[in-house]
Design a protein around this motif. Structure first.
Motif, short mmCIF file in Angstrom:
data_model
loop_
_atom_site.label_atom_id
_atom_site.label_comp_id
_atom_site.label_asym_id
_atom_site.label_seq_id
_atom_site.Cartn_x
_atom_site.Cartn_y
_atom_site.Cartn_z
N UNK A 1 0.87 -1.18 0.00
CA UNK A 1 0.00 0.00 0.00
C UNK A 1 0.90 1.22 0.00
N UNK A 2 0.66 2.12 -0.96
CA UNK A 2 1.41 3.36 -1.07
C UNK A 2 0.44 4.52 -0.89
N UNK A 3 0.93 5.64 -0.36
CA UNK A 3 0.09 6.82 -0.20
C UNK A 3 0.94 8.07 -0.33
N UNK A 4 0.25 9.18 -0.58
CA UNK A 4 0.92 10.48 -0.63
C UNK A 4 -0.06 11.56 -0.24
N UNK A 5 0.51 12.63 0.33
CA UNK A 5 -0.28 13.79 0.73
C UNK A 5 -0.37 14.74 -0.46
N UNK A 6 -1.57 15.15 -0.80
CA UNK A 6 -1.75 16.08 -1.92
C UNK A 6 -2.40 17.39 -1.48
N UNK A 7 -2.73 17.50 -0.21
CA UNK A 7 -3.26 18.77 0.31
C UNK A 7 -4.73 18.93 0.17
#
Length: 95
Positions: free
Chosen positions: A89-95
């Motif tokens: 599982x990968x994630x990122x913050x995009x605001x």
């Protein structure tokens, strides 16, 4: 009546232990410190479990990822040649 044989562990197959407890607040903080960069959050035992966690992150099921849409997440199956598949599982913050 046949006598039952008892065993301490089941033969073959993957050992089932407790699921790791993820500190979602800490994960969200780390992702927020590096916006738009994908981070590997965890590995799952099945593709369905990886997909489910990714969906929960995207929809802010956990308050750490609020408001919904602030984080993107994806599940990926990784399989090196000759190895068993791994479900990440990968994630990122995009605001």
């Amino acid at each position: 009546m046949p006598e039952i044989t008892f065993v301490d562990t089941l033969p073959g197959g993957a050992a089932r232990g407790p699921r790791p407890i993820l500190d979602h607040a800490d994960i969200a903080t780390q992702l927020g410190a590096r916006p738009t960069e994908w981070g590997k959050v965890t590995s799952a035992k099945t593709p369905a479990a990886a997909y489910s966690l990714a969906q929960r992150i995207k929809t802010a099921h956990f308050t750490a990822y609020e408001p919904a849409g602030s984080f993107e997440a994806a599940a990926r199956t990784i399989q090196a040649k000759g190895a068993k598949p791994e479900f990440h599982v990968y994630a990122r913050y995009v605001g």
